[in-house]
Design an enzyme around this catalytic site. Structure first.
Site, mmCIF file in Angstrom:
data_model
loop_
_atom_site.group_PDB
_atom_site.id
_atom_site.type_symbol
_atom_site.label_atom_id
_atom_site.label_comp_id
_atom_site.label_asym_id
_atom_site.label_seq_id
_atom_site.Cartn_x
_atom_site.Cartn_y
_atom_site.Cartn_z
ATOM 1 N N TYR A 1 -16.040 -4.562 -52.845
ATOM 2 C CA TYR A 1 -15.184 -3.718 -53.687
ATOM 3 C C TYR A 1 -15.998 -2.599 -54.337
ATOM 4 C CZ TYR A 1 -11.379 -7.164 -53.360
ATOM 5 O OH TYR A 1 -10.386 -8.003 -52.921
ATOM 6 N N SER B 195 -1.554 -9.170 -53.212
ATOM 7 C CA SER B 195 -0.480 -8.180 -53.044
ATOM 8 C C SER B 195 0.882 -8.772 -53.380
ATOM 9 C CB SER B 195 -0.470 -7.603 -51.624
ATOM 10 O OG SER B 195 0.297 -6.420 -51.561
ATOM 11 N N LEU C 107 3.206 -7.708 -55.201
ATOM 12 C CA LEU C 107 4.257 -6.688 -55.218
ATOM 13 C C LEU C 107 4.316 -5.923 -53.901
ATOM 14 C CD1 LEU C 107 3.953 -5.166 -58.813
ATOM 15 C CD2 LEU C 107 5.034 -7.285 -58.058
ATOM 16 N N GLY D 291 3.468 -2.355 -54.220
ATOM 17 C CA GLY D 291 4.394 -1.619 -55.066
ATOM 18 C C GLY D 291 5.823 -1.626 -54.563
ATOM 19 N N LEU D 292 6.046 -2.108 -53.337
ATOM 20 C CA LEU D 292 7.386 -2.112 -52.756
ATOM 21 C C LEU D 292 8.353 -2.954 -53.586
ATOM 22 C CD1 LEU D 292 8.744 -0.918 -50.184
ATOM 23 C CD2 LEU D 292 8.339 -3.125 -49.078
ATOM 24 N N LEU D 293 7.833 -4.009 -54.237
ATOM 25 C CA LEU D 293 8.677 -4.908 -55.028
ATOM 26 C C LEU D 293 8.625 -4.583 -56.516
ATOM 27 C CD1 LEU D 293 7.651 -8.203 -53.188
ATOM 28 C CD2 LEU D 293 9.813 -6.970 -52.929
ATOM 29 N N GLY D 294 8.086 -3.433 -56.863
ATOM 30 C CA GLY D 294 7.913 -3.076 -58.268
ATOM 31 C C GLY D 294 8.925 -2.087 -58.805
ATOM 32 N N GLY D 295 10.092 -1.984 -58.150
ATOM 33 C CA GLY D 295 11.106 -1.049 -58.613
ATOM 34 C C GLY D 295 10.915 0.344 -58.067
#
Length: 330
Positions: free
Chosen positions: A53, A216, A218, A221-225
């Site tokens: 990372y 992952s 979310l 981010g797809l499941l974050g609204g």
């Protein structure tokens, strides 16, 4: 904060895991330290990272940020269950050299020492294999791990992105050679939108007593609204998330998901995390906040109780494949 055991171990861990992949590339050192302090104050006691990372020319930078946080004292290291990973090459571009990646005994030995130095600690609680190594036998891997456990440099070993059969193979070989523990955790891609882990990985983890740490949660981010944010002028989707929404079937499912949660007055990102906490065998999802506000949202998910109506609706929108072999056979 709520706590549970990490798989079959006696190690008590929080139901949320603080992911640090953004520390360095997207979040500066000072803000990263603030997020870790806030997480620890809220009871999140697991910090997850990896030696690669920081990425590119900055590989190892994230571990260094965590190490400088530990150096501030105040019981930070003693209160933290530290997890890092090994597999990816730590060679700089143009400097590739043999035995600086994968899971050979040589690379594991060198990688542990380098991570300990960057993290400014003398031991790692959970040392995870970031990927399967098709070239190194598990007998060699466990020999290296057993030595590190005996030396007190690591306490437990875990896997990441392993298929179910590799979890079984790894732990059967560990048991056959009398290794200390075998794998005690699996870190896998698992969320409402991506449920294939339910076919083989989760059953294997339960059978062998591994805690499951979804990454992952979310789905980028797809499941974050994401659609709601488009409509209200918030942060627009980009990269893989934007590309996924060009698929009309995917967009329809996400719209149905957001409509369901609007009906119940719920926040999508918090529901996606809370749903994972209802799944059998899940220890806690990894949350990777870039800001303190995102951390606050994740913390609320731990206390969120989803009604049967919501759970049923989520299963109708994202039914998942079901367990094997019924998922693909009679």
């Amino acid at each position: 904060m709520k706590y549970t055991q990490l798989g079959r171990t006696g190690l008590k861990v929080s139901r949320l895991v603080l992911g640090t992949m953004n520390f360095g590339p997207q979040t500066d050192e000072s803000t990263s330290h603030g997020i870790m302090d806030a997480a620890l104050d809220a009871g999140v006691n697991v910090v997850d990272t990896a030696n690669v990372y920081g990425w590119g020319e900055n590989k190892g930078r994230t571990e260094e940020i965590i190490g400088s946080w530990f150096d501030q004292g105040g019981g930070r290291r003693d209160r933290t269950v530290l997890a890092t990973k090994v597999y990816g090459s730590m060679s700089r571009e143009g400097e590739t050299w043999p035995n600086e990646d994968r899971l050979s005994a040589l690379n594991i030995r060198r990688a542990v020492e380098a991570s300990l130095k960057r993290l400014r600690t003398d031991y790692i609680d959970l040392y995870q294999f970031h990927h399967i190594d098709r070239l190194t036998p598990f007998e060699e891997i466990w020999q290296a791990v057993d030595v590190l456990i005996q030396q007190g440099k690591i306490l437990y070993a875990g896997s990441s992105n392993f298929p179910g059969y590799k979890i079984a193979q790894a732990n059967e070989i560990a048991a056959r050679r009398g290794s200390t523990y075998g794998l005690v955790s699996e870190q896998c891609l698992y969320n409402l939108h991506e449920r294939r882990a339910e076919m083989e990985v989760l059953p294997a983890a339960r059978e062998y007593g591994l805690g499951v740490i979804p990454w992952s949660p979310l789905h980028g981010g797809l499941l974050g609204g994401v659609i709601r944010k488009e409509v209200t002028g918030g942060r627009r989707a980009s990269g893989r998330t934007a590309e996924a929404l060009t698929d009309t079937a995917v967009r329809a499912r996400i719209q149905a998901y957001e409509d369901l949660l609007d009906k119940h007055g719920l926040e999508p990102g918090e529901v996606a995390l809370a749903w994972l906490l209802t799944r059998p065998g899940v220890t806690g999802p990894i949350v990777g906040p870039r800001t303190a506000e995102q951390l606050d949202s994740a913390l609320r998910a731990v206390e969120l109780e989803l009604s049967e109506d919501v759970l049923t609706g989520l299963d109708e929108i994202f039914p998942g494949p079901g367990p094997s072999p019924e998922a693909f056979a009679w």
